[in-house]
Structure formats: C-alpha cells, structure tokens
Design an enzyme around this catalytic site. Structure first.
Site, PDB file in Angstrom:
ATOM      1  N   LYS A  42     -23.556  20.848  16.654  1.00 36.94           N
ATOM      2  CA  LYS A  42     -22.332  20.312  16.067  1.00 36.94           C
ATOM      3  C   LYS A  42     -21.257  20.070  17.120  1.00 36.94           C
ATOM      4  O   LYS A  42     -20.517  19.091  17.047  1.00 36.94           O
ATOM      5  CB  LYS A  42     -21.816  21.247  14.974  1.00 36.94           C
ATOM      6  CG  LYS A  42     -22.770  21.375  13.780  1.00 36.94           C
ATOM      7  CD  LYS A  42     -22.119  22.058  12.609  1.00 36.94           C
ATOM      8  CE  LYS A  42     -21.139  21.159  11.909  1.00 36.94           C
ATOM      9  NZ  LYS A  42     -21.783  19.981  11.292  1.00 36.94           N
ATOM     10  N   GLU A 140     -20.928  27.331  15.075  1.00 34.83           N
ATOM     11  CA  GLU A 140     -22.258  27.590  15.628  1.00 34.83           C
ATOM     12  C   GLU A 140     -22.179  28.379  16.935  1.00 34.83           C
ATOM     13  O   GLU A 140     -23.182  28.565  17.605  1.00 34.83           O
ATOM     14  CB  GLU A 140     -23.010  26.274  15.850  1.00 34.83           C
ATOM     15  CG  GLU A 140     -23.442  25.611  14.557  1.00 34.83           C
ATOM     16  CD  GLU A 140     -24.237  24.337  14.773  1.00 34.83           C
ATOM     17  OE1 GLU A 140     -24.920  23.917  13.829  1.00 34.83           O
ATOM     18  OE2 GLU A 140     -24.175  23.751  15.886  1.00 34.83           O
ATOM     19  N   ASN A 184     -17.900  21.120   3.610  1.00 33.51           N
ATOM     20  CA  ASN A 184     -18.620  20.490   2.515  1.00 33.51           C
ATOM     21  C   ASN A 184     -18.582  21.430   1.309  1.00 33.51           C
ATOM     22  O   ASN A 184     -17.936  22.494   1.340  1.00 33.51           O
ATOM     23  CB  ASN A 184     -20.043  20.114   2.926  1.00 33.51           C
ATOM     24  CG  ASN A 184     -20.907  21.318   3.279  1.00 33.51           C
ATOM     25  OD1 ASN A 184     -20.635  22.459   2.869  1.00 33.51           O
ATOM     26  ND2 ASN A 184     -21.963  21.082   4.040  1.00 33.51           N
ATOM     27  N   LEU A 213     -17.959  15.173   0.269  1.00 33.49           N
ATOM     28  CA  LEU A 213     -18.770  15.140  -0.949  1.00 33.49           C
ATOM     29  C   LEU A 213     -19.983  14.242  -0.805  1.00 33.49           C
ATOM     30  O   LEU A 213     -20.481  13.691  -1.787  1.00 33.49           O
ATOM     31  CB  LEU A 213     -17.904  14.668  -2.123  1.00 33.49           C
ATOM     32  CG  LEU A 213     -16.669  15.528  -2.422  1.00 33.49           C
ATOM     33  CD1 LEU A 213     -15.746  14.829  -3.403  1.00 33.49           C
ATOM     34  CD2 LEU A 213     -17.085  16.899  -2.958  1.00 33.49           C
ATOM     35  N   ALA A 242     -26.225  13.867  11.343  1.00 32.74           N
ATOM     36  CA  ALA A 242     -24.978  13.991  12.116  1.00 32.74           C
ATOM     37  C   ALA A 242     -23.812  13.256  11.482  1.00 32.74           C
ATOM     38  O   ALA A 242     -22.758  13.124  12.115  1.00 32.74           O
ATOM     39  CB  ALA A 242     -25.203  13.480  13.536  1.00 32.74           C
ATOM     40  N   ALA A 243     -23.968  12.799  10.247  1.00 30.79           N
ATOM     41  CA  ALA A 243     -22.890  12.042   9.605  1.00 30.79           C
ATOM     42  C   ALA A 243     -21.621  12.881   9.467  1.00 30.79           C
ATOM     43  O   ALA A 243     -20.506  12.389   9.662  1.00 30.79           O
ATOM     44  CB  ALA A 243     -23.349  11.530   8.245  1.00 30.79           C
ATOM     45  N   GLY A 244     -21.788  14.156   9.143  1.00 26.85           N
ATOM     46  CA  GLY A 244     -20.628  15.030   9.036  1.00 26.85           C
ATOM     47  C   GLY A 244     -19.918  15.223  10.361  1.00 26.85           C
ATOM     48  O   GLY A 244     -18.686  15.340  10.415  1.00 26.85           O
ATOM     49  N   ASP A 245     -20.683  15.262  11.457  1.00 26.78           N
ATOM     50  CA  ASP A 245     -20.074  15.397  12.782  1.00 26.78           C
ATOM     51  C   ASP A 245     -19.310  14.132  13.159  1.00 26.78           C
ATOM     52  O   ASP A 245     -18.219  14.199  13.743  1.00 26.78           O
ATOM     53  CB  ASP A 245     -21.147  15.696  13.825  1.00 26.78           C
ATOM     54  CG  ASP A 245     -21.814  17.042  13.591  1.00 26.78           C
ATOM     55  OD1 ASP A 245     -21.149  17.955  13.068  1.00 26.78           O
ATOM     56  OD2 ASP A 245     -23.006  17.179  13.927  1.00 26.78           O
ATOM     57  N   CYS A 275     -22.958   6.338  11.015  1.00 21.88           N
ATOM     58  CA  CYS A 275     -23.923   7.262  11.608  1.00 21.88           C
ATOM     59  C   CYS A 275     -25.170   7.390  10.746  1.00 21.88           C
ATOM     60  O   CYS A 275     -26.292   7.447  11.259  1.00 21.88           O
ATOM     61  CB  CYS A 275     -23.265   8.628  11.790  1.00 21.88           C
ATOM     62  SG  CYS A 275     -24.318   9.886  12.525  1.00 21.88           S
TER      63      CYS A 275
END
Length: 298
Positions: A42, A140, A184, A213, A242-245, A275
């Site tokens: 991350k 992490e 999330n 969401l 990796a979309a959240g990153d 992404c």
C-alpha cells in the site's frame, strides 16, 4: 503552481498475482488463467500513484536484502519517487499473495517481511515528513511508526491523510493527529462498529473522513456538517487490487493542490476507476492525463 509535496510512510511488497474464474474456497485447488509478479504494497503503491498524479513524492519504507528488494527499489525509483530514505534490511522483503476473479474482486494475504523493521524514524526521515504538504500513511507497517510520523507532521503543519488499512485498533495519539481518514466498509466497521448505515460515526474519531464504497462510489463527511455521496466512475473492471491506493493518493494530491475535499474525492474516484481497468498493482496506477480523462466535475 508548484508541485504538491507528498511524503508516504508505508509498506513495499512484491505482489504475486494470480487470475482465476472464481476465488478458491478453503481446501480447494483450481487452475488459474494468468499470473504476474509486480511491485506493490500500500505504501509503495500510494507513493507511485501520487507521483503519477502530479506530486513531488518521497517514500519512507523498508525492503529486504533479497532479489525482490532490488526490484522494488528500481521500480519505485523509476516512477520518479524519491527513495533516498528507503531502508534495506537483512532478510526478506514483504510479499503479497493476490488472487483475482473474473469480476475483478480479490483476496490478498500479506507477509510483512522487511516492513516490520520500519521502526523508530530517524531525524532525517522525520525532516522529510515535516517538509511535505501532505503526509500519507497506512497500517501495513508498525502502528507506532505511523503515529510517530503523524505527530511530527501535525506539529509541522503538514496535513495527515491516514488510510486505515488493514483494519486494526488505532491509538488516541494517532487519531488526534489525523486530518483526513480514508477507510472502506470493513475498516469503518472495525473502527466504529458501524458501516455505510452510519458513516458519520467516523467523525467521532477524526475531523474529516472518506468511506469508500467500491462500485457505489464514496461518502465524504466532516465536522462542519458536510455529508456528500460521490458516485463511482463507471468502467469495465479488470482488477481492483490497487484501485483504493490510486484513490487515496489522488485524494491527497488533489487536496494538497487546493481542491476542496468534495472535488478532490471526485478526482480520486476517477483515479480509482482508471486503475481498475488494468491487471496488477503498481503497473496499473494511472497517470494524471488518465485521471483527468475520467474526472467529472459537479
């Protein structure tokens, strides 16, 4: 306009990514359809994503003395991220085992490796934190290190964006230093006992929060009374790993550049969608023109 300065304190892993029609159940063996090995973690992902989104980014992390570590440093540096404070410790680098199904959903197992050795930030490392416009951190790495960086940032007037993933209890000292929390639904549930039905519960912990969401977009709220749902940008999803990153990094960059936070969330949603159109972690992170191409202002 000068580049926004972002410092990311976090993890670096080698991602071993396998594609399959469905995710295996416990005890089940199945044949996959594809495999890639790409740098991830991350922290490294968010550093690369911030640089590609237009920031001048420095990364504080730790890699092992193995071949994975050599590759990780080379790939992070190649993304124009400052790795001058990237530690090399004896032993293995962090590794993530990622399984992705045909719908782009994933299951991830992370072994920390060198990331667990990122403790006790030095004065030079803390100076890099203080010099930034925005500090971005995740969970992490040891939470004590995240707290040390956040407290130093707060004292220097640097904005603190915490992506509280993976979910774990957060010390009060860390929460008091956070300007913007990104979580999330599972992470929100772990922190507050509430999910999408009461996202405002996050504001009991921090002054501003984003609840992501997935395909339904994101919620943003603050203690000044703002509560907004930002819809997702619709794309054909290949891999959401990796979309959240990408989302978190773009959010930090947009806020650092002076966007109001609701607009920064919209821009971040475009980054996450861009992404998700590609397989892999760091290799899928979008460049600024891709984000702008999907961004839809209100």
């Amino acid at each position: 306009m000068p580049q926004t300065r972002v410092t990311v304190v976090g993890s670096a892993n080698m991602d071993l990514v396998a594609m399959a029609p469905t995710l295996p159940r416990p005890g089940e063996t199945m044949l996959g359809t594809d495999f890639v090995m790409v740098p991830g973690g991350k922290g490294a992902n968010q550093a690369i994503a911030a640089a590609r989104a237009g920031a001048a980014c420095a990364f504080l992390g730790a890699i092992g003395s193995d071949s994975f570590g050599v590759t990780l440093k080379a790939r992070i540096s190649a993304a124009d991220v400052d790795t001058g404070h990237l530690r090399v410790v004896y032993g293995t680098s962090g590794v993530a085992l990622v399984m992705v199904n045909a719908e782009g959903e994933n299951a991830i197992l992370v072994t920390p490796g060198a990331n667990a050795a990122l403790t006790g930030l030095t004065e030079d490392e803390l100076a890099t934190v203080r010099a930034a416009d925005v500090l971005v951190a995740q969970l992490e790495i040891p939470v004590e290190t995240v707290t040390q960086a956040a407290v130093a940032a707060r004292a220097a007037g640097t904005r603190v964006v915490l992506n509280a993933a993976p979910a774990r209890p957060l010390p009060d000292e860390l929460l008091a230093a956070v300007d913007l929390l990104v979580v999330n639904e599972r992470e929100a549930q772990a922190l507050t006992g509430r999910g999408r039905e009461a996202p405002e519960a996050l504001l009991d912990l921090v002054p501003r929060a984003v609840l992501t969401l997935g395909g339904e977009g994101a919620w943003y709220g603050d203690r000044e009374g703002t509560a907004v749902h930002v819809p997702a940008v619709k794309v054909d999803v290949v891999d959401s790993t990796a979309a959240g990153d990408a989302f978190t990094a773009a959010l930090a960059v947009g806020w650092g550049e002076g966007r109001d936070l609701v607009d920064a969330v919209r821009w971040a949603a475009a980054a996450g969608a861009a992404c998700a159109r590609r397989l892999g972690a760091s290799v899928a992170l979008p460049h600024r023109p891709e984000i702008d191409g999907l961004y839809a202002p209100a």
